[in-house]
Design a protein around this motif. Structure first.
Motif, PDB file in Angstrom:
ATOM      1  N   LYS A 176      -4.479  64.060 -24.184  1.00  0.00           N
ATOM      2  CA  LYS A 176      -5.122  64.426 -23.901  1.00  0.00           C
ATOM      3  C   LYS A 176      -6.083  66.050 -24.549  1.00  0.00           C
ATOM      4  O   LYS A 176      -5.894  66.167 -25.072  1.00  0.00           O
ATOM      5  CB  LYS A 176      -6.016  63.828 -23.187  1.00  0.00           C
ATOM      6  N   LYS A 177      -7.908  65.666 -25.194  1.00  0.00           N
ATOM      7  CA  LYS A 177      -8.759  66.600 -25.212  1.00  0.00           C
ATOM      8  C   LYS A 177      -9.579  68.092 -24.012  1.00  0.00           C
ATOM      9  O   LYS A 177      -9.060  69.020 -24.235  1.00  0.00           O
ATOM     10  CB  LYS A 177      -9.353  66.474 -25.848  1.00  0.00           C
ATOM     11  N   LYS A 178      -8.714  66.814 -22.369  1.00  0.00           N
ATOM     12  CA  LYS A 178      -8.323  68.299 -22.328  1.00  0.00           C
ATOM     13  C   LYS A 178      -8.074  67.922 -20.752  1.00  0.00           C
ATOM     14  O   LYS A 178      -7.522  67.150 -20.410  1.00  0.00           O
ATOM     15  CB  LYS A 178      -9.752  68.922 -21.583  1.00  0.00           C
ATOM     16  N   GLU A 224      -3.362  69.298 -27.181  1.00  0.00           N
ATOM     17  CA  GLU A 224      -3.210  68.354 -27.249  1.00  0.00           C
ATOM     18  C   GLU A 224      -1.934  67.492 -27.573  1.00  0.00           C
ATOM     19  O   GLU A 224      -2.133  66.924 -26.855  1.00  0.00           O
ATOM     20  CB  GLU A 224      -3.980  67.980 -28.518  1.00  0.00           C
ATOM     21  N   ASP A 234      -6.224  72.896 -27.851  1.00  0.00           N
ATOM     22  CA  ASP A 234      -6.405  72.781 -29.186  1.00  0.00           C
ATOM     23  C   ASP A 234      -5.068  72.117 -29.850  1.00  0.00           C
ATOM     24  O   ASP A 234      -4.667  70.639 -28.587  1.00  0.00           O
ATOM     25  CB  ASP A 234      -6.108  74.689 -29.767  1.00  0.00           C
TER      26      ASP A 234
END
Length: 94
Positions: A77-79, A72, A68
């Motif tokens: 990064k996103k994941k 982040e 989230d």
């Protein structure tokens, strides 16, 4: 017959080495686990509590954490995978 001594409970609770040593989280990590010094074991536990509370594990691959906005900032990064979590935590404590 030799007897072995069990560790003294008082000594065990006052450990300051390894995973029991208190570390100071960065501001990004502190937004999730709190600002004060904590043992690494407690930081990991609080991270997983946050991830589960906000349902951030990928439903198709439970090893993947979907970031989230707060995570982040921490991950960059996103994941990230659960295996990267210790590396991310280590980079965000002093």
């Amino acid at each position: 017959m030799a007897t072995t001594k069990k560790p003294d409970a008082a000594k065990k609770s006052n450990r300051t080495d390894g995973i029991h040593a208190k570390v100071k989280p960065s501001s990004e990590l502190g937004a999730i686990v709190g600002e004060g010094p904590l043992p690494r074991s407690e930081i990991v536990s609080k991270m997983w509590d946050y991830i589960k509370k906000h349902k951030l594990q990928n439903p198709d691959d439970g090893r993947e954490i979907l970031a989230d906005a707060t995570l982040e900032k921490l991950f960059g990064k996103k994941k990230a995978t659960m295996f990267e979590l210790n590396k991310i935590i280590s980079a965000n404590v002093s």
